[in-house]
Scaffold this motif. Sequence first.
Motif, PDB file in Angstrom:
ATOM      1  N   GLN A 109       1.744  21.383  -4.482  1.00 19.81           N
ATOM      2  CA  GLN A 109       2.389  21.408  -3.187  1.00 19.81           C
ATOM      3  C   GLN A 109       2.629  20.008  -2.570  1.00 19.81           C
ATOM      4  OE1 GLN A 109       1.485  24.252  -0.309  1.00 19.81           O
ATOM      5  NE2 GLN A 109       0.372  25.569  -1.567  1.00 19.81           N
TER       6      GLN A 109
ATOM      7  N   GLU B  64      -2.812  29.853   3.709  1.00 25.04           N
ATOM      8  CA  GLU B  64      -1.155  29.991   3.984  1.00 25.04           C
ATOM      9  C   GLU B  64      -0.989  29.262   5.378  1.00 25.04           C
ATOM     10  OE1 GLU B  64       1.556  33.856   4.404  1.00 25.04           O
ATOM     11  OE2 GLU B  64      -0.564  34.174   3.890  1.00 25.04           O
TER      12      GLU B  64
ATOM     13  N   ASN C  37       4.549  33.336  10.194  1.00 20.83           N
ATOM     14  CA  ASN C  37       3.090  34.461   9.896  1.00 20.83           C
ATOM     15  C   ASN C  37       2.855  35.038  10.915  1.00 20.83           C
ATOM     16  OD1 ASN C  37       3.175  33.475   7.149  1.00 20.83           O
ATOM     17  ND2 ASN C  37       1.776  31.956   7.462  1.00 20.83           N
TER      18      ASN C  37
ATOM     19  N   SER D 136       8.789  32.874   1.309  1.00 18.48           N
ATOM     20  CA  SER D 136       8.279  32.203  -0.003  1.00 18.48           C
ATOM     21  C   SER D 136       7.035  31.468   0.398  1.00 18.48           C
ATOM     22  CB  SER D 136       9.263  31.784  -0.662  1.00 18.48           C
ATOM     23  OG  SER D 136       9.651  30.345  -0.154  1.00 18.48           O
ATOM     24  N   GLU D 137       6.426  31.423  -0.765  1.00 19.44           N
ATOM     25  CA  GLU D 137       4.831  30.481  -0.671  1.00 19.44           C
ATOM     26  C   GLU D 137       5.164  29.140  -0.473  1.00 19.44           C
ATOM     27  OE1 GLU D 137       2.210  31.900  -3.672  1.00 19.44           O
ATOM     28  OE2 GLU D 137       1.967  34.051  -2.794  1.00 19.44           O
ATOM     29  N   LYS D 138       6.181  28.596  -1.242  1.00 17.03           N
ATOM     30  CA  LYS D 138       6.236  27.191  -1.303  1.00 17.03           C
ATOM     31  C   LYS D 138       7.648  26.960  -1.060  1.00 17.03           C
ATOM     32  CE  LYS D 138       3.242  26.631  -5.420  1.00 17.03           C
ATOM     33  NZ  LYS D 138       3.382  26.065  -6.895  1.00 17.03           N
TER      34      LYS D 138
END
Length: 225
Positions: free
Chosen positions: A30, A83, A154, A161-163
């Motif tokens: 990340q 997150e 959120n 997407s997570e990234k």
Amino acid sequence: MKYSFIGKIFRDGNRNYIKIPFNVWETCGQKGMIPVKADIESVVFECKLVPKGHGNYYIPVLKAFSDKLGKTGELKVSFEIIEELSRINSRSPYTKKEPVRKIDNIDLVLQPEAGLCGQACLAMLSGADIKEIIKIMKCGKWQASFSRVIETLNYFGIEHSEKITYTQKKDIELSKCCILNIRDEKSLKGSHMAVYFDKKFYDPVYGISEKYNRAKIISFLEIKV
């Protein structure tokens, strides 16, 4: 996944930090301001890692926490990437199962003042008024970082997407809906955010367009629709 190491608190300017002794980009996969849950000798808190370049990061330690630790020697440190920080999402009335709305269209929202592009993008995606967005985010002009935008997505239960995907100046295919970080020499920060939806660019600074200089897209976050 939890990452553990032995570290020491040190002072830089008027703030305390612990240096992470490995390359976070390579180990954690990340980049940017990464939100984490840190544990230092069982003192647990949430924060964003401070990037120092080339994958090097510091954990910021507030004075209240360093006073509580009461140590200057070696400390057992661990952190796990989360997150988002709980400060926004904890009071949300929305969930991923019951988001603020289904994104099947986008209405252009122009930023009312320079430096509010991130808030305008969130207004386009959520359908909320930009003044409400600013209130939820608790940040004003030039303060809407990508991590802060993700926290607010959120909050609204908007899946993504997570990234973040970094284009590295390549003309890569964009997902149907995403938030873009675009290089812009006219911007105070050198870039601004825009929304891409169904083959159109919704730019809070320049308006709607079907064509865009994709070489200027620095990164993007897919919004799942």
